[in-house]
Write an enzyme that holds these catalytic residues in place. Structure first.
Site, short mmCIF file in Angstrom:
data_model
loop_
_atom_site.label_atom_id
_atom_site.label_comp_id
_atom_site.label_asym_id
_atom_site.label_seq_id
_atom_site.Cartn_x
_atom_site.Cartn_y
_atom_site.Cartn_z
N ASP A 67 56.55 61.98 63.94
CA ASP A 67 55.48 61.00 63.71
C ASP A 67 54.24 61.35 64.51
OD1 ASP A 67 57.16 59.60 62.04
OD2 ASP A 67 57.75 58.11 63.54
N GLU A 90 43.58 93.87 78.99
CA GLU A 90 42.91 92.90 78.13
C GLU A 90 41.38 93.10 78.20
OE1 GLU A 90 44.21 88.36 77.65
OE2 GLU A 90 42.96 88.70 79.41
N HIS A 113 51.84 88.31 69.24
CA HIS A 113 53.13 87.77 69.69
C HIS A 113 53.59 86.58 68.86
CE1 HIS A 113 56.31 86.38 72.30
NE2 HIS A 113 55.66 85.25 72.59
#
Length: 461
Positions: A203, A261, A317
């Protein structure tokens, strides 16, 4: 599909016999994981201790739901959470020599150390000593108050030492961002996409995502309890259920990951392409920048609008471990999904919320205590690790050989491992690619397969 409604008294018996944490995470910020090996000649002492533990300390799912309700309504903290798990060796020690006949899961019966060919894990000689040894059981203790948790842990450990050798004790502590969302050590919101078994959770999902009909949603997270539960083979016909449990200690080299990164030269998109979400949880398939509303909980998306992987690469990923699409006839991808309950481990001298510079980031000693519940270790955890994460040709579109292994948890320790070369989108949404190499920054340090027995089984030893 019938979801669990905690207000339905007809489910009361089922809920009180099931250990907590399986169908919903216990929600505590601190955990203690005690791995043990029982001493020969103390079998009755071990059985007596487990029976007392089950009667006095273990948290049933009914109790967990009651405490959750009280916390939501009145902010009343719950008791210290406890759960208990056995390996086949633990069952045999306790006198159940037929355990391998009772349980049909070949992975559970063999143990993680004997599934290296399936998971492509490093040799156990490279694991941490405490996790490489013979393990009979694991005790999980958790609470938001670390001192309260530690007090109970010490009390139980003092009693345990009489009849068991302690292999190792692992500790977990949640990391949170400014929004209160749980992070892993690379700095990304973790644990967003989970199967939902409770009616009120579904919900909330519908309300949070503005969905009028789950049938038209991009992703339906509802799950039947048989995704993770099986009837306890030693309590058959007694409405008693348990679940297979996987534990893995995954060490993260944060400094080198963040450096890689940065070196991609793609800004925030570089990490988002690797993970499949930005650090705040915003799905990269939907946006080229973080900051979505409800970013730490948004899950109503699939990859149908991005078949080329120009927005979310196929090697990302979250795309490899939850493809949200059935690729093969007769194989529903949702049947492989697990209920994940991981928590970070290790101390960081500089809090992640302070956005530490490169020199302040750890190269080891931190990571994730990965935990999952499933109906079948073979068809769920091992399938995802082997057929998806470690498989350089999955997903098999559009060019199978262009995908690559999962940059985060793909770690094939084989004679000729696939190269870690990846084709990043040249621009967000573009079909053109830029080839880049990204090394492995997660190391598996050990683990084991367990079963979470029903509470009646443990009480009746």
């Amino acid at each position: 599909m019938r979801l669990i409604d905690q207000r339905d008294f007809a489910q009361n018996d089922f809920l009180k016999k099931l250990q907590g944490n399986i169908l919903k995470g216990h929600g505590r910020d601190h955990t203690t994981h005690v791995f043990m090996h029982f001493r020969v000649g103390y079998e009755q002492d071990a059985r007596d201790w487990i029976k007392t533990l089950a009667a006095e300390n273990l948290t049933s799912f009914r109790q967990q739901l009651k405490e959750r309700d009280l916390f939501k309504k009145h902010k009343t903290p719950g008791n210290v959470f406890c759960s208990f798990y056995l390996t086949p060796g633990g069952y045999k020690y306790l006198g159940f020599g037929d355990v391998e006949d009772r349980f049909e899961d070949a992975a559970f019966n063999a143990g993680m150390k004997n599934r290296l060919d399936i998971n492509q894990d490093p040799d156990p000689q490279q694991w941490e000593e405490g996790l490489a040894g013979d393990i009979h059981a694991m005790l999980l203790i958790a609470d938001d108050d670390a001192l309260k948790m530690g007090k109970l842990a010490k009390e139980l450990l003092v009693k345990l030492e009489f009849f068991a050798e302690i292999n190792t004790v692992e500790y977990g502590s949640a990391i949170r961002n400014a929004n209160g969302d749980g992070l892993e050590h690379f700095g990304y919101v973790d644990g967003i996409s989970q199967p939902l078994f409770l009616k009120d959770e579904v919900d909330d999902y519908v309300a949070d995502h503005g969905i009028t009909d789950l049938g038209t949603a991009h992703f339906d997270p509802t799950a039947d309890t048989d995704l993770v539960l099986i009837e306890d083979p030693y309590e058959a016909g007694n409405n008693s259920f348990g679940s297979f449990f996987v534990f893995r200690k995954l060490e993260q080299n944060v400094k080198e990951f963040k450096e890689a990164e940065k070196n991609l030269g793609l800004g925030d998109l570089g990490g988002a392409y690797i993970v499949g979400r930005f650090e705040d949880g915003s799905p990269v398939v939907l946006t080229d920048e973080e900051g979505m509303i409800n970013s730490g909980g948004y899950n109503n998306f699939d990859y149908s609008s991005d078949p080329s992987g120009g927005k979310c690469p196929h090697f990302a990923h979250v795309r490899k471990t939850n493809p949200r699409h059935d690729f093969f006839n007769g194989d529903d991808h949702k049947s492989h999904i697990m209920a994940r309950r991981g928590i970070p481990f290790g101390h960081r001298n500089v809090n992640t919320a302070l956005d530490p510079i490169h020199a302040q980031m750890p190269t080891g000693g931190v990571g994730l205590l990965f935990m999952s519940y499933q109906r079948s270790i073979e068809n769920q955890f091992e399938f995802i690790q082997n057929a998806w994460s470690n498989n350089a040709s999955f997903p098999p579109i559009p060019k199978p050989d262009d995908t690559g292994v999962d940059i985060i948890i793909g770690h094939p320790h084989v004679t000729n491992p696939p190269p870690r070369n990846y084709n990043f989108p040249s621009d967000y949404g573009a079909d053109t690619r830029t080839p880049l190499t990204v090394e492995q920054f997660v190391t598996m340090k050990g683990g084991e397969y367990f079963f979470a027995p029903s509470i009646p089984f443990l009480e009746n030893l």
